[in-house]
Enzyme design. Structure first.
Site, PDB file in Angstrom:
ATOM      1  N   GLU A 277     -10.741  -2.609  -3.805  1.00 34.64           N
ATOM      2  CA  GLU A 277     -11.159  -1.325  -3.239  1.00 34.64           C
ATOM      3  C   GLU A 277     -10.451  -0.200  -3.982  1.00 34.64           C
ATOM      4  OE1 GLU A 277     -10.395  -0.684   0.942  1.00 34.64           O
ATOM      5  OE2 GLU A 277     -11.681   1.079   0.966  1.00 34.64           O
TER       6      GLU A 277
ATOM      7  N   GLU B   4      -7.707  -5.168   3.240  1.00 37.58           N
ATOM      8  CA  GLU B   4      -8.367  -6.040   4.216  1.00 37.58           C
ATOM      9  C   GLU B   4      -9.327  -7.058   3.610  1.00 37.58           C
ATOM     10  OE1 GLU B   4      -8.952  -2.652   3.867  1.00 37.58           O
ATOM     11  OE2 GLU B   4     -11.068  -2.193   4.184  1.00 37.58           O
TER      12      GLU B   4
ATOM     13  N   GLU C  80     -12.310   3.619   8.014  1.00 37.38           N
ATOM     14  CA  GLU C  80     -10.883   3.949   8.084  1.00 37.38           C
ATOM     15  C   GLU C  80     -10.511   4.739   9.333  1.00 37.38           C
ATOM     16  OE1 GLU C  80      -8.904   2.356   6.532  1.00 37.38           O
ATOM     17  OE2 GLU C  80      -9.986   1.638   4.769  1.00 37.38           O
TER      18      GLU C  80
ATOM     19  N   GLY D  58      -0.710   0.562   1.264  1.00 34.62           N
ATOM     20  CA  GLY D  58      -0.065  -0.216   2.315  1.00 34.62           C
ATOM     21  C   GLY D  58      -0.514  -1.666   2.345  1.00 34.62           C
ATOM     22  N   ALA D  59      -1.825  -1.873   2.363  1.00 32.93           N
ATOM     23  CA  ALA D  59      -2.365  -3.228   2.443  1.00 32.93           C
ATOM     24  C   ALA D  59      -3.867  -3.169   2.253  1.00 32.93           C
ATOM     25  CB  ALA D  59      -2.050  -3.845   3.809  1.00 32.93           C
TER      26      ALA D  59
ATOM     27  N   GLU E 276      -5.249  -4.007   9.225  1.00 32.61           N
ATOM     28  CA  GLU E 276      -6.038  -4.841   8.303  1.00 32.61           C
ATOM     29  C   GLU E 276      -6.817  -5.901   9.077  1.00 32.61           C
ATOM     30  OE1 GLU E 276      -6.177  -3.429   5.579  1.00 32.61           O
ATOM     31  OE2 GLU E 276      -4.339  -2.253   5.767  1.00 32.61           O
TER      32      GLU E 276
HETATM   33  N1  TRP Z   1      -8.619  -0.174   2.655  1.00 26.81           N
HETATM   34  C1  TRP Z   1      -7.187  -0.248   2.655  1.00 26.81           C
HETATM   35  C2  TRP Z   1      -6.729   0.069   4.064  1.00 26.81           C
HETATM   36  O1  TRP Z   1      -6.955   1.119   4.566  1.00 26.81           O
HETATM   37  C3  TRP Z   1      -6.456   0.641   1.743  1.00 26.81           C
HETATM   38  C4  TRP Z   1      -6.832   0.741   0.310  1.00 26.81           C
HETATM   39  C5  TRP Z   1      -7.841   1.432  -0.232  1.00 26.81           C
HETATM   40  C6  TRP Z   1      -6.090   0.276  -0.781  1.00 26.81           C
HETATM   41  N2  TRP Z   1      -7.752   1.433  -1.593  1.00 26.81           N
HETATM   42  C7  TRP Z   1      -6.694   0.736  -1.947  1.00 26.81           C
HETATM   43  C8  TRP Z   1      -4.953  -0.488  -0.877  1.00 26.81           C
HETATM   44  C9  TRP Z   1      -6.169   0.501  -3.197  1.00 26.81           C
HETATM   45  C10 TRP Z   1      -4.424  -0.727  -2.136  1.00 26.81           C
HETATM   46  C11 TRP Z   1      -5.014  -0.237  -3.282  1.00 26.81           C
HETATM   47  O2  TRP Z   1      -6.186  -0.726   4.727  1.00 26.81           O
HETATM   48 ZN    ZN Z   2      -7.890   0.735   6.360  1.00 26.08          ZN
END
Ligand code: TRP
Ligand code: ZN
Length: 900
Positions: free
Chosen positions: A126, A269, A325, A266-267, A303
């Site tokens: 992502e 999913e 989000e 952060g993380a 997540e």
């Molecule tokens: N979708 C992830 C979240 O909100 C965050 C995310 C989006 C992300 N782009 C990213 C994490 C790029 C790492 C690198 O939980």
């Molecule tokens: Zn998210």
């Protein structure tokens, strides 16, 4: 490198993808130097699409090896590649396309696509990272079934993970082995993931509420197995909570969480294979603070909740990002609030929920309000972007969560749940839009409120900027009646200002929770729509509206925007006396906190003005008395008192100052802190003693709240009289039985202490924890934000052998902390802070554009700063903009900042 072409993508330009790709088979020959990827796509032209429409697949930093259609190799003239797009024409209506390409994980410092962290391989797809792995329709509305074969040496990569279920595994010649994974759920490519390495695992089995046995696993570096207990327990709590509160069950047999030391955010999913920044997985009492424990639980929840809000129902395009989000942040906020309130009586539960709300609103005001007032202001559903990576913002996430919360408020808990059920009934398995979500909620709202709809409410998705709501009260003593008038203003912000016709935007649908107190601070019963309550929900849907309440004998004191029922700024002509009364008596714990904060804000702003005028600063007794009353109130729990007694952050205060003068604000805030520390010293000392936590460590809200109040007391004591209290801090540092207390003491020493003991504590901390990167991050961050750290000191810290810009956590701990949370250091009069910022943005941009672009945003609001600072900030932005070879990410940020 040359500066990439700026291409603006507009929301209105959406077109469906002309082909379906129902399945994809991927084969990886994993090698950090060069990984070969074979991708076999089943392709079906959509009905009605002309036969000569090319199949366009995106690729980035890939070396193409071969292309074949239905088993026949395509000669080089049979396809084109330009601007990162591979085009194939003349395909049969249904066919199989096979593409072989190479990528270079070890050289990938962007941490997007396939990359190396430690001795392992990870992916991050992502938003648009999958195109760095293989040529593909890298957009969220193309959903496919994945079958993934991973091959690598058993010595380096004993573990080979991907999404879904392990369907086959076995040895290969030359010490290699393979694993085959199948994900039964069609998904967009941004949810693809693989992990290869040598990791340890903690796991548990549990049963879902429909009776399926599932395996939950947390993987991390060898040696960190003792630090994953909390994450795994949080994962199980998340699973239970989503079943209980939303009726949503885990749809997989196996759910994996993997900790990575190098991670951009952060993380992530990824379906069934969440990849986490190790900072949001690893914890034990010696190395993690209470705040870390809370953040881990929240991010694990976040997540996990994406599995339904994001994965089962995903986004049609990236303009819809807040669909997943905003909703998932709302869900993780509610999860945390429910965990904090668990097992408590009604009053304690209300206080616990208020603590969570306070923390979330403080974040919103410190991070999102400035964004919404600056050059990057955008609606929660943006209208355009150059680089989608720049739109993972506080607006999309945190304001997005507020917009969901308002729908929850308008529909009530049961109505919101009905709306969520309807959303899944309509859209499970689809890629949809924010409008689709509101449509589902609106179907319930119409049933609840015949004749009304959410058409005005939808403007929250369209309009940027923080609305201002002004309140007036007209009390008619003879009639014992009080009329409340709410008026809203939605002035143009950011880019909207360039459009002369859009100086004022149309009104929004604002749920405004209100209470009225009598002059003794007692709640007045209010009647609205035939119901009598202490809190009424006023729905403001026009520029201005009035509500009249009867049986109000004397001029009441209003308690406004209870629980922060909408993300707006309230204007009301408060007196200090009214604020003090609310801070002592408001029955709504959130509004009670707010009153104290407003009282403190006024005092700090007044002192900042005195500081600028060279006048002596002063602490008003109203504030000191209010702080004393809160500190002594036995009915308030420690966690709540710790929030109520904290002064507003410099960032929140800056939003109230025009033009912004951070050194003056810091001086004023410090002065008040010292005065409160000195004048209430006895009470702080009592709070310090009364809030010790004995026995085994627990991160539960009770003991965590006591530690928060105890460490806040220590900070005030040190601010008030460092000499008299340093021994207390030193003793706490040495005897600390957990990281929260150790950091609390070290922070007090580094910020207020003096003499050899300070340096000794810094050195001791490093010696003790040098083997643990997450603790060393704390060590850097604490020093980067310390009162005495100027640019020279920040540079000296960067020279430490443990420092590197390549690890985002380390860069954030030092460089970001200095540039974003050390206003005195950054805004040094000689401009050295701005030079430092520009230099670090460019250095980072050469490695990792996503992370560099976040640092670039430190100058967003340059135009609102005091003239002496403004010119230096603008010049630094100009130097960055002029740099050749800037990434698209940083180029967009600095151009927008300078073009306002
Ligand atoms: N979708 C992830 C979240 O909100 C965050 C995310 C989006 C992300 N782009 C990213 C994490 C790029 C790492 C690198 O939980
Ligand atoms: Zn998210």
């Amino acid at each position: 490198m040359r500066t990439e072409q700026a291409v603006t993508v507009a929301r209105g330009d959406y077109l469906p993808y002309p082909y379906a790709i129902p399945s994809i088979a991927l084969e990886f020959d994993l090698d950090p130097a060069r990984t070969r990827v074979l991708s076999r796509l089943s392709i079906e032209r959509q009905p009605g699409v002309p036969a000569d429409t090319p199949l366009a697949l995106k690729g980035e930093d890939l070396a193409l090896v071969s292309v074949a259609v239905d088993g026949s190799p395509i000669a080089e003239g049979g396809y084109t590649i330009s601007d990162g797009v591979l085009r194939l024409t003349g395909l049969p209506a249904a066919c199989e396309v096979e593409i072989v390409s190479d990528c270079r994980p070890a050289e990938n410092s962007t941490l997007m696509g396939l990359y190396v962290s430690g001795a392992s391989l990870f992916t991050q797809c992502e938003a648009e990272g999958f195109r760095r792995i293989t040529w593909f329709a890298d957009r969220p509305d193309v959903m496919s079934r994945y079958r993934v074969t991973l091959r690598g040496t058993r010595a380096d990569y004993p573990l080979l993970l991907s999404n879904g279920n392990l369907v086959d595994a076995g040895d290969l010649p030359d010490g290699r082995h393979q694993a085959v994974w199948e994900d039964p759920h069609p998904k967009p490519c941004y949810l693809f993931a693989l992990v290869a390495g040598n990791l340890t695992c903690r796991e548990l089995r549990t049963r879902t509420r429909s009776g399926r046995d599932v395996l939950l696993q947390v993987y991390s570096d060898p040696g960190s197995e003792s630090q994953t207990e909390w994450a795994l327990a949080s994962l199980e709590r998340s699973l239970r909570w989503d079943e209980d509160r939303f009726g949503l069950e885990l749809d997989l047999d196996r759910f994996m969480v993997v900790a990575a030391r190098d991670f951009n955010m952060g993380a992530m999913e990824n379906k069934g294979l969440n990849i986490f920044n190790a900072a949001y997985v690893l914890a034990d009492p010696d190395t993690a603070t209470d705040a870390n424990y809370l953040a881990i639980e929240a991010v694990i929840g976040h997540e996990y909740f994406h599995n339904w809000t994001g994965n089962r129902v995903t986004c049609r395009d990236w303009f819809q990002l807040s669909l997943k989000e905003g909703l998932t942040v709302f869900r993780d906020q509610e999860f945390t609030a429910d965990m904090m309130a668990r097992g408590q009586d009604a009053a304690a539960a209300a206080s616990a929920r208020a603590v969570k709300r306070i923390d979330d609103v403080a974040t919103l005001r410190a991070a999102q309000f400035p964004e919404d007032a600056g050059p990057m202001a955008h609606p929660i559903r943006p209208e355009s972007y150059q680089e989608i990576g720049n739109f993972y913002t506080a607006t999309v996430y945190e304001k997005g969560a507020e917009v969901i919360r308002m729908q929850h408020t308008l529909l009530g808990e049961a109505g919101f749940r009905a709306g969520m059920d309807e959303y899944f009934r309509r859209h499970d398995g689809q890629a949809v839009t924010c409008d689709d979500f509101v449509d589902a909620m609106e179907s319930v709202y119409r049933d609840l409120h015949p004749g009304r709809d959410l058409s005005v409410f939808r403007r929250w998705y369209q309009q940027a900027g923080t609305p201002r709501v002004s309140v007036t009260l007209d009390h008619d003593a003879a009639a014992q009646r009080c009329t409340v008038t709410l008026s809203q203003r939605n002035p143009a912000v950011g880019v909207e200002k360039q459009d002369a016709s859009a100086q004022e935007k149309p009104p929004l649908h604002i749920p405004f929770a209100l209470g009225l107190l009598d002059p003794q601070g007692r709640a007045l019963p209010l009647t609205l729509d035939g119901k009598t309550q202490e809190t009424v929900l006023l729905e403001l849907t026009t520029a201005s509206a009035q509500w009249t309440f009867e049986n109000i004998p004397a001029q009441p004191i209003p308690s406004l925007l209870r629980d922060f029922s909408a993300p707006v700024i309230v204007d009301y002509p408060w007196t200090d006396a009214a604020l003090a009364l609310l801070s002592a008596h408001d029955g709504n714990p959130f509004a009670r906190w707010e009153a104290g904060q407003e009282l403190a804000t006024r005092q700090i702003l007044a002192n900042a003005a005195r500081h600028q005028a060279g006048e002596p600063l002063a602490a008003d007794p109203t504030l000191v008395d209010a702080w004393r009353a809160t500190l002594r109130d036995p009915k308030l729990d420690a966690a709540y008192r710790a929030r109520a007694l904290m002064l507003p952050s410099e960032k929140t205060l800056a939003e109230r100052m025009q033009p912004i003068d951070p050194p003056a604000l810091a001086a004023a805030r410090d002065f008040l802190r010292a005065e409160l520390g000195r004048q209430l010293a006895q009470d702080w000392r009592a709070a310090y003693q009364d809030n010790q936590t004995e026995g085994a460590f627990s991160p539960a809200p009770g003991p965590a709240g006591r530690r928060a109040l105890k460490n806040l007391s220590l900070a005030y004591l040190m601010a008030g009289d460092a000499a008299a209290n340093q021994a207390l801090a030193e003793t706490q540092y040495r005897g600390a039985a957990n990281m929260t207390d150790r950091m609390g003491a070290l922070s007090a020493l580094v910020n207020e202490g003096s003499g050899d003991a300070v340096g000794q504590a810094i050195a001791d901390f490093h010696t003790r924890w040098q083997h643990d990167p997450l603790v060393i991050d704390k060590w850097f961050a604490l020093q980067a934000t310390a009162r005495g750290t100027d640019v020279a000191a920040a540079r000296a810290l960067m020279a430490h052998p443990a420092f590197t810009l390549r690890n985002p956590n380390r860069a954030r701990a030092l460089v970001f902390q200095f540039c974003l949370n050390n206003a005195r250091g950054l805004h040094a009069a000689d401009g050295a802070g701005y030079d430092f910022w520009a230099e670090q943005v460019l250095a980072l941009d050469a490695l990792n554009p996503e992370v560099a672009a976040r640092l670039a945003r430190a100058m967003d609001n340059w135009a609102r700063y005091a003239p002496a600072l403004r010119t230096g900030m603008q010049a630094a932005l100009g130097r960055v903009r002029a740099h050749a070879g800037l990434s698209r990410n940083v180029a967009e940020i600095v151009a927008k900042a300078l073009d306002i």
